[in-house]
Design a protein around this motif. Structure first.
Motif, PDB file in Angstrom:
ATOM      1  N   LEU A 152      -1.439   4.196 -10.458  1.00 25.37           N
ATOM      2  CA  LEU A 152      -0.194   3.218 -10.112  1.00 25.37           C
ATOM      3  C   LEU A 152      -0.090   1.913 -10.882  1.00 25.37           C
ATOM      4  CD1 LEU A 152      -0.094   4.449  -6.449  1.00 25.37           C
ATOM      5  CD2 LEU A 152       1.565   5.249  -8.074  1.00 25.37           C
ATOM      6  N   ALA A 153       0.887   1.491 -11.018  1.00 26.60           N
ATOM      7  CA  ALA A 153       0.919   0.252 -11.678  1.00 26.60           C
ATOM      8  C   ALA A 153       0.281  -0.670 -10.729  1.00 26.60           C
ATOM      9  CB  ALA A 153       2.562  -0.251 -11.428  1.00 26.60           C
ATOM     10  N   GLU A 154      -0.598  -1.588 -11.392  1.00 30.28           N
ATOM     11  CA  GLU A 154      -1.336  -2.419 -10.704  1.00 30.28           C
ATOM     12  C   GLU A 154      -0.855  -3.789 -10.288  1.00 30.28           C
ATOM     13  OE1 GLU A 154      -5.648  -2.639 -12.227  1.00 30.28           O
ATOM     14  OE2 GLU A 154      -5.238  -0.341 -13.183  1.00 30.28           O
ATOM     15  N   ASP A 155      -0.095  -3.659  -9.369  1.00 32.02           N
ATOM     16  CA  ASP A 155       0.655  -5.185  -9.018  1.00 32.02           C
ATOM     17  C   ASP A 155       0.370  -5.193  -7.410  1.00 32.02           C
ATOM     18  OD1 ASP A 155       2.434  -6.750  -7.992  1.00 32.02           O
ATOM     19  OD2 ASP A 155       4.161  -5.669  -8.777  1.00 32.02           O
ATOM     20  N   PRO A 156      -0.349  -5.857  -6.746  1.00 30.79           N
ATOM     21  CA  PRO A 156      -0.771  -5.983  -5.656  1.00 30.79           C
ATOM     22  C   PRO A 156       0.207  -6.580  -4.719  1.00 30.79           C
ATOM     23  CG  PRO A 156      -1.947  -7.653  -6.882  1.00 30.79           C
ATOM     24  CD  PRO A 156      -1.399  -6.884  -7.883  1.00 30.79           C
ATOM     25  N   LYS A 157       1.444  -7.168  -5.332  1.00 29.17           N
ATOM     26  CA  LYS A 157       2.507  -7.549  -4.627  1.00 29.17           C
ATOM     27  C   LYS A 157       3.429  -6.688  -4.285  1.00 29.17           C
ATOM     28  CE  LYS A 157       2.375 -12.533  -5.061  1.00 29.17           C
ATOM     29  NZ  LYS A 157       1.674 -13.125  -6.145  1.00 29.17           N
ATOM     30  N   CYS A 158       3.659  -5.560  -4.780  1.00 32.44           N
ATOM     31  CA  CYS A 158       4.313  -4.488  -4.670  1.00 32.44           C
ATOM     32  C   CYS A 158       4.029  -3.880  -3.452  1.00 32.44           C
ATOM     33  CB  CYS A 158       4.158  -3.445  -5.653  1.00 32.44           C
ATOM     34  SG  CYS A 158       5.473  -2.217  -5.653  1.00 32.44           S
ATOM     35  N   MET A 159       5.395  -3.497  -2.430  1.00 32.57           N
ATOM     36  CA  MET A 159       4.988  -2.855  -1.122  1.00 32.57           C
ATOM     37  C   MET A 159       4.711  -1.276  -1.450  1.00 32.57           C
ATOM     38  SD  MET A 159       7.950  -2.653   1.503  1.00 32.57           S
ATOM     39  CE  MET A 159       8.001  -1.933   3.172  1.00 32.57           C
ATOM     40  N   MET A 160       3.504  -1.096  -0.548  1.00 27.96           N
ATOM     41  CA  MET A 160       3.219   0.439  -0.993  1.00 27.96           C
ATOM     42  C   MET A 160       3.383   1.015   0.497  1.00 27.96           C
ATOM     43  SD  MET A 160      -0.684   1.610  -1.674  1.00 27.96           S
ATOM     44  CE  MET A 160      -0.813   1.251  -3.496  1.00 27.96           C
ATOM     45  N   ILE A 161       3.982   2.185   0.567  1.00 29.22           N
ATOM     46  CA  ILE A 161       4.254   2.924   1.572  1.00 29.22           C
ATOM     47  C   ILE A 161       3.574   4.250   1.521  1.00 29.22           C
ATOM     48  CG2 ILE A 161       6.153   4.228   2.566  1.00 29.22           C
ATOM     49  CD1 ILE A 161       8.088   2.279   1.533  1.00 29.22           C
ATOM     50  N   GLY A 162       2.817   4.521   2.774  1.00 32.21           N
ATOM     51  CA  GLY A 162       1.688   5.893   2.645  1.00 32.21           C
ATOM     52  C   GLY A 162       2.539   6.970   3.526  1.00 32.21           C
ATOM     53  N   ILE A 163       1.900   8.126   3.106  1.00 31.96           N
ATOM     54  CA  ILE A 163       2.265   9.396   3.824  1.00 31.96           C
ATOM     55  C   ILE A 163       0.978  10.128   4.199  1.00 31.96           C
ATOM     56  CG2 ILE A 163       3.669  11.370   4.122  1.00 31.96           C
ATOM     57  CD1 ILE A 163       5.921   9.947   2.617  1.00 31.96           C
ATOM     58  N   VAL A 164       0.416  10.072   5.249  1.00 41.87           N
ATOM     59  CA  VAL A 164      -0.591  11.241   5.324  1.00 41.87           C
ATOM     60  C   VAL A 164      -0.055  12.400   6.269  1.00 41.87           C
ATOM     61  CG1 VAL A 164      -3.061  11.415   5.981  1.00 41.87           C
ATOM     62  CG2 VAL A 164      -2.254   9.443   4.868  1.00 41.87           C
ATOM     63  N   SER A 165      -0.049  13.480   5.940  1.00 42.70           N
ATOM     64  CA  SER A 165       0.587  14.458   6.822  1.00 42.70           C
ATOM     65  C   SER A 165       0.205  15.715   6.377  1.00 42.70           C
ATOM     66  CB  SER A 165       2.028  14.212   6.751  1.00 42.70           C
ATOM     67  OG  SER A 165       2.814  14.886   7.723  1.00 42.70           O
ATOM     68  N   ARG A 166       0.339  16.677   7.556  1.00 43.97           N
ATOM     69  CA  ARG A 166       0.417  18.431   7.136  1.00 43.97           C
ATOM     70  C   ARG A 166       1.889  18.270   6.659  1.00 43.97           C
ATOM     71  NH1 ARG A 166       1.538  21.262  11.371  1.00 43.97           N
ATOM     72  NH2 ARG A 166       1.721  19.531  12.711  1.00 43.97           N
TER      73      ARG A 166
END
Ligand code: ADP
Ligand code: GLC
Length: 478
Positions: free
Chosen positions: A290-304
């Motif tokens: 992904l774009a290497e921008d630590p300030k960018c908000m990252m949203i996760g999904i871990v799911s069936r």
């Protein structure tokens, strides 16, 4: 001292497809050892990692009449972290690459397991006061305890608890087939017992015959008494409401601990997450391209990846969300339609969306730790553990207010400076997007307030302590 036996189809660390395994693998460790001897019995699947199979110890074997044949029942045991686990061995039933597959075969397989588990007890020499059953796979156990097992002295006073982790799956097939597999008499195949129109229903049997019924959050306990969430059994749930307890799940605070987690690049806790957590995000951006921008908000999904998890809402507004300054990291497996949907968006927005369509404990921990927010817009959610893991790792959940999500995530209130996450009420894609955009706004424009949400999230206590005590109170009543 009370003896308790968990009967279940999955359990961490041996075999896992979802949250059921987390619960069965962590709750028994949290009971008061001076008052409860809690043991667990599971199928010995071919697909259990060789590492565990090598540690199992042969106990005994016998033959059991089942569905027209005499079947081998092997018993193995393994003590792990102070809990005794038993495994039922039968290569005919427990082969295959996964615990579940074809429905009819699963019904036969788990009815065999249920019967074998009860039959094995005198051989093992463990006499439970309470047999605690989990989900449809073990639904016939409470029925057997009131039926064919009743006569013998060994079983006559055994009580049962049925825990519903997901009412959607009930173990349903035409009743004649279920009747011949279970070997139960005509008496049971009427509408207020195991019969469901022309079908037989194993979970319905368990709910009808268990001494107590529980489910995994308070809100889900009341939701399933309504038609929308009741999956056709709302009448039965209402009939049993006096014996129905909603007990919210916890998670294993040793296994899910950002301070000690060996999968992370940087460990952290509530005191230093402001500096340390972001290092995990940087590393994950690099690892996933992904774009290497630590300030960018990252949203996760871990799911069936299944309709239960509200993925249709995501599909509906993904293009719009991807116009914002965010990244989305998905880890999941399941229905092809949803796997392809995420693959498609990862292709379309390659530096913003990462679709990881596989199962990995390690990657799940990295996502819980690295992301800023965690999205879980479920259509229904009996409890949900992923949002609890996110809270533990200071990753702010964005959830729909249903079932356990409603009971465990407190909505952010900017006026009172309260709350551990963001939430929305209706199953509506733009309502979800509203919640996501509100979270973005706080993340980018009011970092201090955001960090206070993280503080509160990490301090919320969803270890098993409180809930295990409630289970103990329930056992004490039996
Ligand atoms: P459910 O039991 O309905 O699947 P839960 O939120 O209760 O939902 O539990 C899901 C569990 O499965 C969590 O421990 C989550 O981390 C794990 N999980 C789901 N999908 C994956 C995956 N692809 N890889 C690793 N872990 C996963
Ligand atoms: C089920 C539910 C989930 C719950 C889990 C453990 O899989 O879908 O909400 O957390 O069981 O109880």
């Amino acid at each position: 001292m009370k003896n308790v036996l968990f009967v279940a189809s999955e359990c961490v660390p041996f075999i896992k497809t979802g949250g059921l395994a987390d619960v069965v693998g962590s709750l028994p460790k949290n009971f008061d050892k001076d008052r409860f001897d809690c043991r667990v019995i599971l199928p010995k699947y071919l697909c259990i990692d060789q590492k565990w199979k090598d540690q199992m110890e042969y106990v005994d074997h016998f033959y059991m009449d089942f569905y027209g044949a005499s079947r081998y029942v092997g018993i193995l045991k393994l003590e792990y972290e102070d809990i005794m686990y038993y495994f039922i061995d039968n290569e005919f039933y427990f082969n295959g690459p996964r615990p579940y597959g074809d429905m009819l075969w699963d019904i036969e397989k788990f009815t065999f397991f249920s019967r074998a588990a009860l039959s094995a007890l005198p051989v093992i020499g463990f006499q439970p006061d309470i047999v605690h059953c989990h989900d449809w796979q073990t639904g016939v156990v409470p029925v057997y305890l009131k039926d064919s097992f009743r006569g013998g002295e060994f079983y006559w006073n055994m009580k049962s608890v049925m825990t519903i982790h997901n009412l959607k799956f009930q173990g349903v097939w035409d009743y004649k087939t279920i009747q011949s597999i279970t070997g139960l008499s005509d008496y049971y195949f009427v509408p207020d017992k195991l019969k469901d129109y022309e079908n037989g229903n194993l979970l319905k049997g368990g709910i009808t015959y268990a001494d107590k019924v529980t489910t995994v959050s308070n809100t889900y306990a009341s939701e399933i008494q309504s038609e929308f969430y009741g999956e056709g059994l709302d009448g039965l749930m209402r009939a049993r409401q006096n014996d129905l307890w909603g007990i919210v799940n916890g998670i294993d605070y040793d296994l899910y601990n950002p301070k000690k987690d060996k999968f992370l690049v940087a460990n952290y806790d509530v005191d230093n997450f402001r500096k340390e957590k972001i290092k995990n995000k940087k590393a994950l951006q690099k690892e996933l391209g992904l774009a290497e921008d630590p300030k960018c908000m990252m949203i996760g999904i871990v799911s069936r990846l299944t309709s239960q998890k509200g993925l249709d809402l995501i599909d509906r507004v993904m293009d719009e969300i991807c116009q914002d300054a965010i990244q989305i990291v998905v880890l999941g497996m399941g229905e092809e339609q949803y796997e392809n949907m995420f693959r498609h968006f990862a292709w379309k927005y390659s530096d913003k969306v990462s679709a990881n369509i596989y199962y990995s404990e390690e990657m799940s921990h990295k996502i819980y730790a690295s992301c800023d927010a965690f999205l879980m817009p479920s259509l229904f959610e009996p409890c949900g553990l992923s949002q609890l893991m996110s809270l533990r790792y200071g990753t702010v959940p964005i959830v729909r207010e249903t079932g356990g999500l409603k009971d465990t995530v407190e909505a952010y209130n900017e006026y009172e400076n309260k709350g551990t996450g963001f939430s929305f009420t209706n199953y509506n894609a733009h309502e979800m997007m509203g919640a996501i955009r509100y979270a973005e706004k706080i993340f980018y424009d009011r970092k201090r307030d955001w960090n206070r949400i993280v503080d509160r999230a990490m301090m919320a206590d969803f270890s098993w302590k409180k809930s295990a005590e409630i289970y103990e109170q329930l056992y004490d009543l039996l």
